[in-house]
Design a protein around this motif. Structure first.
Motif, PDB file in Angstrom:
ATOM      1  N   LEU A 138     -12.139   0.394  -6.752  1.00 53.87           N
ATOM      2  CA  LEU A 138     -12.937  -0.835  -6.583  1.00 53.87           C
ATOM      3  C   LEU A 138     -12.168  -2.085  -7.007  1.00 53.87           C
ATOM      4  N   ILE A 147     -11.909   6.451  -6.569  1.00 61.96           N
ATOM      5  CA  ILE A 147     -12.260   5.083  -6.191  1.00 61.96           C
ATOM      6  C   ILE A 147     -11.840   4.130  -7.307  1.00 61.96           C
ATOM      7  N   SER A 167      -5.794   0.371  -0.466  1.00 60.38           N
ATOM      8  CA  SER A 167      -5.411  -0.704   0.456  1.00 60.38           C
ATOM      9  C   SER A 167      -6.150  -2.001   0.151  1.00 60.38           C
ATOM     10  N   ASP A 168      -7.187  -1.949  -0.684  1.00 64.52           N
ATOM     11  CA  ASP A 168      -7.936  -3.153  -1.047  1.00 64.52           C
ATOM     12  C   ASP A 168      -7.318  -3.914  -2.215  1.00 64.52           C
ATOM     13  N   GLN A 207     -11.728  -4.852  -5.596  1.00 62.67           N
ATOM     14  CA  GLN A 207     -12.378  -6.117  -5.239  1.00 62.67           C
ATOM     15  C   GLN A 207     -13.745  -6.246  -5.888  1.00 62.67           C
ATOM     16  N   PHE A 224      -5.980   6.449  -4.792  1.00 58.24           N
ATOM     17  CA  PHE A 224      -7.350   5.969  -4.707  1.00 58.24           C
ATOM     18  C   PHE A 224      -7.657   5.781  -3.229  1.00 58.24           C
ATOM     19  N   THR A 225      -8.866   6.115  -2.825  1.00 63.09           N
ATOM     20  CA  THR A 225      -9.213   5.984  -1.409  1.00 63.09           C
ATOM     21  C   THR A 225      -9.239   4.530  -0.966  1.00 63.09           C
ATOM     22  N   ASP A 226      -9.385   3.604  -1.920  1.00 57.27           N
ATOM     23  CA  ASP A 226      -9.456   2.188  -1.578  1.00 57.27           C
ATOM     24  C   ASP A 226      -8.222   1.414  -2.048  1.00 57.27           C
ATOM     25  N   GLY A 237      -9.791   3.767 -12.521  1.00 60.31           N
ATOM     26  CA  GLY A 237     -10.766   3.787 -11.448  1.00 60.31           C
ATOM     27  C   GLY A 237     -12.159   4.094 -11.961  1.00 60.31           C
ATOM     28  N   VAL A 284       0.842  -1.194   0.000  1.00 58.66           N
ATOM     29  CA  VAL A 284       0.000   0.000   0.000  1.00 58.66           C
ATOM     30  C   VAL A 284       0.877   1.244   0.000  1.00 58.66           C
TER      31      VAL A 284
END
Length: 71
Positions: free
Chosen positions: A51, A49, A23-24, A53, A19-21, A44, A9
């Motif tokens: 996404l 974002i 870490s996913d 996952q 991206f705010t996500d 994104g 990350v």
């Protein structure tokens, strides 16, 4: 495992993948996601974002293929 994920990350953030996500993103997908984002293939879904996952729609998959074909 968490330490390795946190390291990935941090690498994504250092390479300006914002991206705010972020870490996913799965560890196994990190390098490919970095490459695709750097080349403008995957950008994104908007509003910072990614996404990672989620499931891509047919339209999103077509856009990825078009982006790849033109880069």
């Amino acid at each position: 495992m968490d330490e390795l994920h946190n390291q990935h990350v941090q690498e994504l953030e250092e390479k300006n993948v914002i991206f705010t996500d972020v870490s996913d993103v799965s560890d196994w997908a990190k390098d490919a996601m970095l490459w695709c984002n750097k080349k403008g293939i995957i950008n994104g879904v908007g509003n910072g974002i990614l996404l990672p996952q989620g499931n891509a729609t047919r339209a999103q998959a077509a856009q990825i293929l078009m982006n790849y074909n033109t880069k």
